[in-house]
Design an enzyme around this catalytic site. Structure first.
Site, PDB file in Angstrom:
ATOM      1  N   ASP A  73       0.781  -1.368   0.074  1.00 50.20           N
ATOM      2  CA  ASP A  73       0.063   0.049  -0.084  1.00 50.20           C
ATOM      3  C   ASP A  73       0.730   1.293  -0.028  1.00 50.20           C
ATOM      4  O   ASP A  73       0.408   2.405  -0.467  1.00 50.20           O
ATOM      5  CB  ASP A  73      -0.954  -0.050   1.270  1.00 50.20           C
ATOM      6  CG  ASP A  73      -2.025  -0.902   1.109  1.00 50.20           C
ATOM      7  OD1 ASP A  73      -2.264  -1.508  -0.048  1.00 50.20           O
ATOM      8  OD2 ASP A  73      -2.699  -1.373   2.048  1.00 50.20           O
ATOM      9  N   GLY A  74       1.947   1.153   0.493  1.00 50.23           N
ATOM     10  CA  GLY A  74       2.861   2.519   0.657  1.00 50.23           C
ATOM     11  C   GLY A  74       3.275   2.869  -0.745  1.00 50.23           C
ATOM     12  O   GLY A  74       3.408   4.068  -1.138  1.00 50.23           O
ATOM     13  N   ASN A 147      -4.417   9.353   1.246  1.00 50.05           N
ATOM     14  CA  ASN A 147      -4.942   8.601   2.489  1.00 50.05           C
ATOM     15  C   ASN A 147      -5.140  10.090   3.485  1.00 50.05           C
ATOM     16  O   ASN A 147      -6.167   9.991   4.064  1.00 50.05           O
ATOM     17  CB  ASN A 147      -4.026   7.675   2.803  1.00 50.05           C
ATOM     18  CG  ASN A 147      -2.722   8.109   2.967  1.00 50.05           C
ATOM     19  OD1 ASN A 147      -2.263   9.141   2.717  1.00 50.05           O
ATOM     20  ND2 ASN A 147      -1.964   7.028   3.628  1.00 50.05           N
ATOM     21  N   GLU A 148      -4.078  10.563   3.784  1.00 49.11           N
ATOM     22  CA  GLU A 148      -4.351  11.558   4.878  1.00 49.11           C
ATOM     23  C   GLU A 148      -3.195  12.644   4.907  1.00 49.11           C
ATOM     24  O   GLU A 148      -2.007  12.379   4.522  1.00 49.11           O
ATOM     25  CB  GLU A 148      -4.404  11.098   6.046  1.00 49.11           C
ATOM     26  CG  GLU A 148      -3.067  10.521   6.962  1.00 49.11           C
ATOM     27  CD  GLU A 148      -2.624   9.482   6.746  1.00 49.11           C
ATOM     28  OE1 GLU A 148      -1.289   9.283   6.402  1.00 49.11           O
ATOM     29  OE2 GLU A 148      -3.406   8.176   6.333  1.00 49.11           O
ATOM     30  N   ARG A 175      -5.605  24.862  19.202  1.00 50.00           N
ATOM     31  CA  ARG A 175      -4.307  24.620  19.458  1.00 50.00           C
ATOM     32  C   ARG A 175      -4.365  23.046  19.907  1.00 50.00           C
ATOM     33  O   ARG A 175      -5.161  22.653  20.680  1.00 50.00           O
ATOM     34  CB  ARG A 175      -4.183  25.505  20.667  1.00 50.00           C
ATOM     35  CG  ARG A 175      -3.953  26.904  20.548  1.00 50.00           C
ATOM     36  CD  ARG A 175      -3.435  27.653  21.497  1.00 50.00           C
ATOM     37  NE  ARG A 175      -2.343  27.194  22.496  1.00 50.00           N
ATOM     38  CZ  ARG A 175      -0.884  27.378  21.914  1.00 50.00           C
ATOM     39  NH1 ARG A 175      -0.722  27.999  20.543  1.00 50.00           N
ATOM     40  NH2 ARG A 175      -0.183  26.891  22.564  1.00 50.00           N
ATOM     41  N   ASP A 177      -1.393  19.229  19.699  1.00 48.02           N
ATOM     42  CA  ASP A 177      -0.179  18.559  19.264  1.00 48.02           C
ATOM     43  C   ASP A 177      -0.263  18.405  17.663  1.00 48.02           C
ATOM     44  O   ASP A 177       1.030  18.298  17.264  1.00 48.02           O
ATOM     45  CB  ASP A 177      -0.029  17.337  20.053  1.00 48.02           C
ATOM     46  CG  ASP A 177       0.256  17.543  21.505  1.00 48.02           C
ATOM     47  OD1 ASP A 177       0.358  18.629  21.948  1.00 48.02           O
ATOM     48  OD2 ASP A 177      -0.023  16.601  22.244  1.00 48.02           O
ATOM     49  N   THR A 188     -10.954   4.460   5.901  1.00 42.93           N
ATOM     50  CA  THR A 188     -11.247   2.892   5.602  1.00 42.93           C
ATOM     51  C   THR A 188     -10.234   2.143   5.925  1.00 42.93           C
ATOM     52  O   THR A 188     -10.385   1.301   6.521  1.00 42.93           O
ATOM     53  CB  THR A 188     -11.717   2.932   4.119  1.00 42.93           C
ATOM     54  OG1 THR A 188     -12.695   3.706   3.767  1.00 42.93           O
ATOM     55  CG2 THR A 188     -12.165   1.512   3.820  1.00 42.93           C
ATOM     56  N   ALA A 189      -8.888   2.575   5.590  1.00 42.75           N
ATOM     57  CA  ALA A 189      -7.883   1.718   5.929  1.00 42.75           C
ATOM     58  C   ALA A 189      -7.649   1.617   7.358  1.00 42.75           C
ATOM     59  O   ALA A 189      -7.267   0.606   7.876  1.00 42.75           O
ATOM     60  CB  ALA A 189      -6.675   2.271   5.381  1.00 42.75           C
ATOM     61  N   TYR A 190      -7.869   2.697   8.115  1.00 45.36           N
ATOM     62  CA  TYR A 190      -7.886   2.811   9.477  1.00 45.36           C
ATOM     63  C   TYR A 190      -8.922   1.976  10.323  1.00 45.36           C
ATOM     64  O   TYR A 190      -8.540   1.175  11.166  1.00 45.36           O
ATOM     65  CB  TYR A 190      -7.813   4.162  10.263  1.00 45.36           C
ATOM     66  CG  TYR A 190      -6.699   5.155   9.637  1.00 45.36           C
ATOM     67  CD1 TYR A 190      -5.459   4.630   9.572  1.00 45.36           C
ATOM     68  CD2 TYR A 190      -6.963   6.327   9.314  1.00 45.36           C
ATOM     69  CE1 TYR A 190      -4.437   5.442   9.221  1.00 45.36           C
ATOM     70  CE2 TYR A 190      -5.842   7.286   9.029  1.00 45.36           C
ATOM     71  CZ  TYR A 190      -4.434   6.787   8.987  1.00 45.36           C
ATOM     72  OH  TYR A 190      -3.528   7.844   8.844  1.00 45.36           O
TER      73      TYR A 190
END
Length: 194
Positions: A73-74, A147-148, A175, A177, A188-190
């Site tokens: 996938d990467g 993806n994100e 505000r 992190d 979907t992958a998550y």
């Protein structure tokens, strides 16, 4: 047989024996179909076959009607990010661990290529995100993601202030992190991996 795919680009993980096995099958099958084969430049030196045209990923995007990504996938995400700006269909042969985005099983390449060349397929168009990073009212960088997009400080657990705009419309400021903005592909992958 459809002649929609006359020029096919091959992309994959260099120096990976399983990837090379699939690439050799693909080269044989595409040669039988009379295709012009473009090999991504990072792969060329690690393959024993040197009779193909060597191209950058961008040149594959310009010249090919179909790009086949051999890897996980990467690799698929990386290739899709570059090829998204071109009119090229992209399909993956799964040589990774998860295979959320790679549709072709390595043991079934011939049959799956038959479906693709007969256009017995369902095309999916995926959302893309384009993120721009501005600092002091100057554009620092622009990135495209399938993806994100993850925004965070280079220091761990360091608060930042964000202003989020979609297009020119202000959405919110916060505000935190960091901030993750996922497309349906990423979310979907998550969900599947959970």
């Amino acid at each position: 047989m459809s002649m929609r795919y006359k020029t096919v680009g091959l992309i994959g993980k260099p120096s990976h024996s399983a990837t090379h096995a699939s690439l050799n099958v693909l080269i044989d099958e595409l040669t039988l179909r009379g295709c012009t084969i473009l090999i991504e430049e990072r792969l060329h030196s690690s393959l024993d076959r040197h009779d193909m045209t060597v191209c950058s990923m961008q040149e594959i995007g310009v010249q090919a009607e179909l790009a086949v990504v051999v890897g996980g996938d990467g690799y698929m995400l990386g290739a899709a990010r570059v090829l998204a700006g071109f009119n090229v269909d992209v399909v993956g042969v799964n040589r990774g661990n998860l295979g959320f985005l790679t549709d072709i099983n390595p043991e079934d390449i011939t049959r799956q290529l038959d479906h693709i060349f007969k256009e017995n397929i369902q095309r999916e168009e995926r959302f893309l995100l384009e993120a721009q990073v501005h600092s002091n009212n100057k554009l620092q960088s622009t990135h495209v993601a399938v993806n994100e997009v993850v925004l965070h400080h280079s220091k761990v657990a360091h608060m930042m202030e964000f202003e989020l705009y979609v297009g020119n419309s202000f959405v919110f400021s916060q505000r935190s992190d960091g901030l993750i903005i996922a497309t349906p592909t990423g979310s979907t992958a998550y969900a599947l991996s959970a």
